[in-house]
Design a protein around this motif. Structure first.
Motif, PDB file in Angstrom:
ATOM      1  N   ILE A  21     -11.151  -8.913   9.372  1.00  0.00           N
ATOM      2  CA  ILE A  21     -10.487  -9.843   8.455  1.00  0.00           C
ATOM      3  C   ILE A  21     -10.504  -9.278   7.036  1.00  0.00           C
ATOM      4  CG2 ILE A  21     -10.694 -12.118   7.370  1.00  0.00           C
ATOM      5  CD1 ILE A  21     -11.609 -13.156  10.151  1.00  0.00           C
ATOM      6  N   LEU A  22     -11.617  -8.715   6.625  1.00  0.00           N
ATOM      7  CA  LEU A  22     -11.703  -8.121   5.297  1.00  0.00           C
ATOM      8  C   LEU A  22     -10.746  -6.944   5.151  1.00  0.00           C
ATOM      9  CD1 LEU A  22     -15.551  -8.310   4.674  1.00  0.00           C
ATOM     10  CD2 LEU A  22     -13.764  -9.686   3.589  1.00  0.00           C
ATOM     11  N   ASP A  23     -10.642  -6.107   6.189  1.00  0.00           N
ATOM     12  CA  ASP A  23      -9.689  -4.989   6.170  1.00  0.00           C
ATOM     13  C   ASP A  23      -8.262  -5.506   5.992  1.00  0.00           C
ATOM     14  OD1 ASP A  23     -11.788  -3.224   6.562  1.00  0.00           O
ATOM     15  OD2 ASP A  23     -11.367  -2.931   8.708  1.00  0.00           O
ATOM     16  N   TYR A  24      -7.922  -6.545   6.738  1.00  0.00           N
ATOM     17  CA  TYR A  24      -6.584  -7.139   6.648  1.00  0.00           C
ATOM     18  C   TYR A  24      -6.327  -7.658   5.229  1.00  0.00           C
ATOM     19  CZ  TYR A  24      -2.691 -10.345   7.402  1.00  0.00           C
ATOM     20  OH  TYR A  24      -1.487 -11.005   7.299  1.00  0.00           O
ATOM     21  N   LYS A  36       7.890  -2.676   4.875  1.00  0.00           N
ATOM     22  CA  LYS A  36       7.726  -1.706   5.959  1.00  0.00           C
ATOM     23  C   LYS A  36       6.259  -1.295   6.088  1.00  0.00           C
ATOM     24  CE  LYS A  36       9.374   2.679   7.738  1.00  0.00           C
ATOM     25  NZ  LYS A  36      10.230   3.851   7.535  1.00  0.00           N
ATOM     26  N   GLU A  37       5.579  -1.089   4.966  1.00  0.00           N
ATOM     27  CA  GLU A  37       4.163  -0.742   5.005  1.00  0.00           C
ATOM     28  C   GLU A  37       3.344  -1.876   5.614  1.00  0.00           C
ATOM     29  OE1 GLU A  37       2.982   2.021   1.311  1.00  0.00           O
ATOM     30  OE2 GLU A  37       4.113   0.213   0.732  1.00  0.00           O
ATOM     31  N   HIS A  38       3.666  -3.106   5.216  1.00  0.00           N
ATOM     32  CA  HIS A  38       2.957  -4.266   5.773  1.00  0.00           C
ATOM     33  C   HIS A  38       3.189  -4.357   7.277  1.00  0.00           C
ATOM     34  CE1 HIS A  38       1.436  -6.437   2.207  1.00  0.00           C
ATOM     35  NE2 HIS A  38       2.409  -5.778   1.580  1.00  0.00           N
ATOM     36  N   LYS A  39       4.432  -4.177   7.683  1.00  0.00           N
ATOM     37  CA  LYS A  39       4.767  -4.282   9.111  1.00  0.00           C
ATOM     38  C   LYS A  39       4.053  -3.197   9.926  1.00  0.00           C
ATOM     39  CE  LYS A  39       8.593  -4.657  12.313  1.00  0.00           C
ATOM     40  NZ  LYS A  39      10.024  -4.779  12.510  1.00  0.00           N
ATOM     41  N   THR A  40       4.037  -1.976   9.419  1.00  0.00           N
ATOM     42  CA  THR A  40       3.373  -0.868  10.107  1.00  0.00           C
ATOM     43  C   THR A  40       1.874  -1.132  10.230  1.00  0.00           C
ATOM     44  OG1 THR A  40       5.032   0.694   9.302  1.00  0.00           O
ATOM     45  CG2 THR A  40       2.938   1.626  10.049  1.00  0.00           C
TER      46      THR A  40
END
Length: 128
Positions: A21-24, A36-40
């Motif tokens: 969760i912290l990584d996210y 696009k970066e978020h989706k990847t």
């Protein structure tokens, strides 16, 4: 969120899931990242076994992280899509809780004729 709500959620989240969760959150808080970066990132992030994905969904829900709940819920929906109930139980290790010896109580059947029922109805309403 109140501190009391966080304390309850915190006690239910294991450290490995909290780390995810912290990584996210760390990734998504950085300004200037493209869709696009978020989706990847998200596509790679949710690649995990179903048990862990369920645990992550539950923890994100407890912590009221709606974007993460939505992401993990969509991933779970894709896993379930098109599967039979038996396949879903197998995928999520859910026992089949239906027993074959369950007795179903039958609905009582009114065996009176239509004329008998009409006569009963007409007498019950006091001739109105």
């Amino acid at each position: 969120m109140s501190n009391a709500g966080f304390a309850v959620a915190k006690s239910e989240v294991n450290p490995a899931i909290l780390g995810l969760i912290l990584d996210y959150c760390r990734f998504h808080q950085v300004p200037g990242r493209s869709n696009k970066e978020h989706k990847t990132f998200d596509e790679k992030f949710i690649r995990m076994d179903t048990g862990r994905l369920c645990e992550l969904t539950s923890a994100a829900d407890s912590l009221q992280l709606k974007p993460l709940v939505d992401l993990t819920s969509r991933a779970l929906a894709r896993i379930i899509e098109g599967k039979t109930p038996e396949e879903i139980r197998e995928t999520f290790h859910i026992p089949d809780d239906l027993t074959e010896n369950v007795e179903v109580e039958e609905e009582p059947v009114d065996e009176r004729s239509v004329d008998d029922l009409l006569s009963f109805i007409n007498s019950a309403d006091g001739g109105m």
